[in-house]
Motif scaffolding. Structure first.
Motif, PDB file in Angstrom:
ATOM      1  N   LYS A   1      -2.583  -1.916   5.580  1.00 10.42           N
ATOM      2  CA  LYS A   1      -2.046  -3.114   4.936  1.00 10.42           C
ATOM      3  C   LYS A   1      -2.923  -4.316   5.262  1.00 10.42           C
TER       4      LYS A   1
ATOM      5  N   SER B   1       0.814  -1.225   0.000  1.00 11.70           N
ATOM      6  CA  SER B   1       0.000   0.000   0.000  1.00 11.70           C
ATOM      7  C   SER B   1       0.840   1.265   0.000  1.00 11.70           C
ATOM      8  N   ASP B   2       1.911   1.288   0.787  1.00 10.76           N
ATOM      9  CA  ASP B   2       2.728   2.502   0.867  1.00 10.76           C
ATOM     10  C   ASP B   2       3.397   2.818  -0.464  1.00 10.76           C
TER      11      ASP B   2
ATOM     12  N   GLU C   1       2.759   5.998  -2.946  1.00 14.69           N
ATOM     13  CA  GLU C   1       3.861   6.847  -3.419  1.00 14.69           C
ATOM     14  C   GLU C   1       3.831   6.965  -4.939  1.00 14.69           C
TER      15      GLU C   1
ATOM     16  N   LYS D   1      -5.331   7.021   4.972  1.00 16.72           N
ATOM     17  CA  LYS D   1      -4.218   6.073   4.993  1.00 16.72           C
ATOM     18  C   LYS D   1      -4.723   4.689   4.695  1.00 16.72           C
TER      19      LYS D   1
END
Length: 357
Positions: free
Chosen positions: A356, A80-81, A85, A353
């Protein structure tokens, strides 16, 4: 010697351009191969394939395609991060991307919807014309002031300035502006039965209107037409005020006597700071010129205070004795039509956010 240097520079430039062209051609091939790799299910190889060309080699359109491919790659592996990005880079290059509900995966759509995709602000300029209406609250005159005196007429003025729009929600925005404007009007009166007065005032001001703007919706073939309404207030600072005055006296028969002179400074007879309420409506047009918005705007401004300084009403002896003129108490209403152009500034940001799995 000089010709040799020129020859060497030309050859060097030629080789450099050739190298750049080869690099771009190579990276275009790399993007096609990465897309095939993704389609064939060897998705884990995609980031490594794209890495070097993302640093240097892709043109803008290829970068957009590459970052979108990376987003889908990372979403496939639940990273996910990294997906967020890559989406940030994707939206920075293509901030006005529109979701394709058929072609775009649901995971991509969900991540996209978690980002701020509206402009942080829109900045640009406006210019147009205005017409001034005088609203008399009390009559003063050397003649009978118990009746409504004279007639006020429109004279076109102009305004030019800077406009800022700050979206609060998708439909509501704050819209502060600053204008340099010139307002004019004409006053005609017959005083004491013989003096035909023509009084034309020109005011030069700096105006600071602040509006709350409501976008009604998006219309047109590609949702490029957005009508809006707005309401707010304005404060203005008077830079100067002058009057051109002409008095014509009927002496006998068709004979007339004229009294005229240079423009008269009215600054001391006017309040420097004045306030107004305003409403308006208009339309924003997208994709007419460049990537900005063409704005067409009509507004009505209602003056809230008397612009005449009562302490100096008769201080100008030339107006009183030469032209037989005394100011009424009045406020100024204004009709304006402006055309502007606003350029949006985007700053994509993850608002929710992604957890995960």
């Amino acid at each position: 010697m000089f010709k040799r240097i020129i020859f060497i520079l030309v050859i060097s430039a030629s080789f450099s351009l050739q190298a750049i062209a080869q690099s771009q051609s190579s990276c275009s091939q790399t993007l096609r191969e990465a897309q095939l790799t993704y389609e064939r299910g060897r998705i884990d190889l995609v980031p490594e394939q794209l890495a070097s060309c993302l640093k240097s080699g892709f043109n803008k359109e290829e970068k957009i395609a590459a970052y979108k491919l990376l987003v889908n790659t990372y979403l496939y592996f639940n990273e996910s991060d990294k997906a967020a990005e890559a989406m940030t880079f994707f939206l920075s290059l293509n901030p006005e991307y529109e979701i394709d509900v058929i072609a775009d995966p649901s995971e991509f759509i969900n991540l996209y919807n978690s980002f701020r995709t509206t402009p942080v602000y829109l900045l640009g300029g406006k210019a147009g014309s205005n017409m001034t209406a005088v609203n008399v609250s009390k009559n003063f005159s050397l003649d009978d002031s118990s009746i409504e005196r004279g007639k006020y007429n429109f004279i076109p003025g102009f305004n030019v300035g800077i406009a800022l729009e700050i979206p609060i929600t998708k439909k509501v925005s704050a819209a502060p502006e600053i204008y340099f404007s010139q307002k004019k009007y004409q006053y005609r009166d017959l005083i004491l039965g013989f003096a035909d007065l023509n009084f034309e005032e020109t005011q030069t001001l700096v105006e600071l209107p602040v509006f709350v703007k409501y976008n009604i919706g998006n219309y047109g073939k590609n949702n490029n037409i957005t009508p809006f309404v707005n309401a707010g207030g304005s404060v203005s600072y008077l830079l100067s005020s002058e009057a051109d005055v002409l008095r014509k006296d009927a002496v006998s028969g068709e004979n007339q006597r004229e009294v005229s002179g240079p423009s008269i400074d009215l600054a001391d007879q006017r309040n420097s700071i004045n306030y107004a309420a305003a409403v308006g409506a208009g339309v924003k047009l997208k994709n007419i010129i460049g990537r900005g918005y063409l704005i067409v705007d009509f507004r009505y401004t209602y003056g809230l205070n008397n612009i005449v300084n009562p302490d100096n009403r008769t201080a100008n002896t030339s107006l009183v004795y030469d032209y037989l003129y005394v100011d009424n108490d009045f406020s100024i209403n204004n009709y304006s039509f402006t055309v502007g152009y606003l350029i949006p500034k985007y700053k994509p940001k993850l608002l929710v956010k992604k957890s995960k799995k």
